[in-house]
Design a protein around this motif. Structure first.
Motif, mmCIF file in Angstrom:
data_model
loop_
_atom_site.group_PDB
_atom_site.id
_atom_site.type_symbol
_atom_site.label_atom_id
_atom_site.label_comp_id
_atom_site.label_asym_id
_atom_site.label_seq_id
_atom_site.Cartn_x
_atom_site.Cartn_y
_atom_site.Cartn_z
ATOM 1 N N GLY A 110 4.464 8.020 6.564
ATOM 2 C CA GLY A 110 4.812 8.571 5.120
ATOM 3 C C GLY A 110 4.400 10.127 5.151
ATOM 4 N N VAL A 111 5.412 10.964 4.619
ATOM 5 C CA VAL A 111 5.356 12.076 4.598
ATOM 6 C C VAL A 111 5.829 12.731 3.453
ATOM 7 N N PHE A 137 0.945 11.322 4.925
ATOM 8 C CA PHE A 137 -0.075 10.721 4.153
ATOM 9 C C PHE A 137 -0.415 9.261 4.447
ATOM 10 N N PHE A 138 0.542 8.781 5.109
ATOM 11 C CA PHE A 138 0.650 7.355 6.015
ATOM 12 C C PHE A 138 0.882 7.197 7.419
ATOM 13 N N LYS A 139 0.455 6.535 8.068
ATOM 14 C CA LYS A 139 0.787 6.281 9.446
ATOM 15 C C LYS A 139 0.293 4.811 10.043
ATOM 16 N N TRP A 140 1.424 4.089 10.488
ATOM 17 C CA TRP A 140 1.134 2.882 11.141
ATOM 18 C C TRP A 140 2.184 2.623 12.378
ATOM 19 N N TYR A 141 1.408 2.844 13.383
ATOM 20 C CA TYR A 141 2.431 2.547 14.578
ATOM 21 C C TYR A 141 3.712 3.471 14.741
ATOM 22 N N GLU A 180 0.798 -1.139 -0.038
ATOM 23 C CA GLU A 180 -0.094 0.101 0.090
ATOM 24 C C GLU A 180 0.898 1.267 0.100
ATOM 25 N N MET A 181 2.102 1.204 0.818
ATOM 26 C CA MET A 181 2.833 2.313 0.646
ATOM 27 C C MET A 181 3.296 2.632 -0.742
ATOM 28 N N GLN A 182 3.741 1.401 -1.418
ATOM 29 C CA GLN A 182 4.174 1.751 -2.824
ATOM 30 C C GLN A 182 3.168 2.311 -3.690
ATOM 31 N N ARG A 183 1.768 1.928 -3.474
ATOM 32 C CA ARG A 183 0.642 2.315 -4.572
ATOM 33 C C ARG A 183 0.827 3.825 -4.060
ATOM 34 N N MET A 184 0.911 4.263 -2.997
ATOM 35 C CA MET A 184 0.766 5.663 -2.432
ATOM 36 C C MET A 184 1.867 6.422 -2.782
ATOM 37 N N ILE A 185 2.938 5.804 -2.902
ATOM 38 C CA ILE A 185 4.187 6.686 -3.529
ATOM 39 C C ILE A 185 3.760 6.736 -4.937
ATOM 40 N N ALA A 186 3.583 5.798 -5.678
ATOM 41 C CA ALA A 186 3.383 5.868 -7.131
ATOM 42 C C ALA A 186 2.069 6.925 -7.507
ATOM 43 N N GLU A 187 0.995 7.122 -6.588
ATOM 44 C CA GLU A 187 0.084 8.026 -6.982
ATOM 45 C C GLU A 187 0.568 9.433 -6.670
ATOM 46 N N LEU A 188 1.208 9.714 -5.677
ATOM 47 C CA LEU A 188 1.741 10.893 -5.315
ATOM 48 C C LEU A 188 2.816 11.371 -6.243
ATOM 49 N N ALA A 201 8.430 17.886 -5.357
ATOM 50 C CA ALA A 201 8.151 17.241 -3.847
ATOM 51 C C ALA A 201 9.296 16.066 -3.668
ATOM 52 N N VAL A 202 9.435 15.749 -2.213
ATOM 53 C CA VAL A 202 10.003 14.857 -1.606
ATOM 54 C C VAL A 202 9.031 13.815 -0.954
ATOM 55 N N ILE A 203 9.136 12.606 -1.113
ATOM 56 C CA ILE A 203 8.308 11.839 -0.883
ATOM 57 C C ILE A 203 9.033 10.869 0.256
ATOM 58 N N LEU A 204 8.807 10.731 1.346
ATOM 59 C CA LEU A 204 9.702 10.224 2.542
ATOM 60 C C LEU A 204 8.902 9.321 3.360
ATOM 61 N N ILE A 205 9.236 7.880 3.159
ATOM 62 C CA ILE A 205 8.811 6.801 4.158
ATOM 63 C C ILE A 205 9.822 6.666 5.177
ATOM 64 N N GLU A 206 9.473 6.800 6.478
ATOM 65 C CA GLU A 206 10.589 6.481 7.487
ATOM 66 C C GLU A 206 9.980 5.735 8.668
ATOM 67 N N LYS A 207 10.712 4.746 9.278
ATOM 68 C CA LYS A 207 10.519 4.177 10.750
ATOM 69 C C LYS A 207 10.808 5.530 11.549
ATOM 70 N N ILE A 208 10.022 5.811 12.619
ATOM 71 C CA ILE A 208 10.004 6.891 13.379
ATOM 72 C C ILE A 208 9.987 6.217 14.950
ATOM 73 N N LEU A 209 10.518 7.267 15.731
ATOM 74 C CA LEU A 209 10.349 7.334 17.261
ATOM 75 C C LEU A 209 9.057 7.951 17.617
ATOM 76 N N THR A 210 8.273 7.768 18.338
ATOM 77 C CA THR A 210 7.382 8.485 19.067
ATOM 78 C C THR A 210 7.681 9.586 19.885
ATOM 79 N N GLU A 211 6.564 10.715 20.181
ATOM 80 C CA GLU A 211 6.838 11.717 20.963
ATOM 81 C C GLU A 211 6.892 11.316 22.378
ATOM 82 N N HIS A 212 6.520 10.106 22.633
ATOM 83 C CA HIS A 212 6.186 9.737 24.313
ATOM 84 C C HIS A 212 6.660 8.294 24.445
ATOM 85 N N SER A 213 7.543 8.131 25.265
ATOM 86 C CA SER A 213 8.329 6.788 25.493
ATOM 87 C C SER A 213 7.184 5.827 25.726
#
Length: 241
Positions: free
Chosen positions: A236-237, A228-232, A40-48, A158-170
């Protein structure tokens, strides 16, 4: 698609993760089983990308790995938009070129071995994609490359960025990581594989918080960012110049 058993051997000594031939051979299986909603990430990257790519320009896939993103882009983009796939692994680039040929990609594609931690040149870009790539760059180099990209893009590029992230709260960070490991278990990885890969990536993959990535993009000259995407702990930004 060969099955990922890179971290199956419990007796294998710990080492820093590398995108070598062993990983390139099983990468397509590894990424689907390790990254939630990867297709789904890949589909969204292609669309954007289609929304912002301009005829006669180049779309850059930084950290192109085995070419999945470019294969998906090829299906929906105008043929006079060219691709540039950049990776610092010869093994990944060989696999990438082979996969694109097998998929019947006919458009102009340049395959370049470059270390994104060093200076890179961008020629006539309209969209630049980082799919799970920026997180592998040394933190001290991220601002430099994003500033270079922003300066190279046209208005509304545009820059399309998919990243593994840290949350704001531990508390959430701990919970999200646990849910992520459960995802990997559902996809057939055992405790040893999960633990050994986590150890292997510890000094190689350095995630930021979402707010840090957004601030970095804006500091580098992008007018605005949007999630544009968020899962835990995956996000995607898109950033627009």
């Amino acid at each position: 698609m060969e099955k990922d058993i890179v971290f199956k051997d419990a007796q294998r000594p710990a080492y820093d993760f590398k995108f070598n031939k062993e990983v390139a051979t099983v990468f397509d299986d590894m990424v689907v089983r390790s990254v939630p909603y990867y297709e789904e990430m890949q589909r969204m990257i292609a669309e954007l990308t289609k929304d912002f790519a301009v005829k006669g320009t180049n779309v850059y896939d930084l950290g192109c790995s085995t070419g999945t993103t470019m294969i998906n882009l090829d299906k929906i983009l105008e043929k006079d938009i060219h691709f540039v796939g950049i990776d610092n692994s010869d093994e990944m680039l060989i696999k990438c070129e082979s996969n694109l040929k097998e998929a019947g990609v006919k458009r102009k594609v340049a395959y370049e071995n470059q270390d994104l931690n060093c200076d890179i040149e961008l020629n006539n870009p309209s969209v630049v994609i980082f799919c799970l790539t920026l997180q592998f760059l040394r933190p001290s180099n991220r601002e430099k490359i994003l500033k270079k990209i922003c300066d190279s893009l046209p208005e509304n590029g545009a820059v399309i960025l998919i990243e593994k992230i840290l949350t704001e709260h531990s508390i959430c960070n701990r919970l999200f990581i646990e849910h992520y490991y459960q995802f990997k278990k559902r996809n057939g990885y055992n405790e040893t594989e999960i633990a050994k890969k986590r150890e292997s990536l510890e000094n190689v993959l350095v995630p930021y918080q979402l707010s840090e990535n957004e601030a970095l993009l804006k500091d580098c000259g992008f007018r605005f960012t949007e999630v544009f995407f968020k899962w835990y702990n995956f996000t995607g930004v898109i950033a627009i110049k």
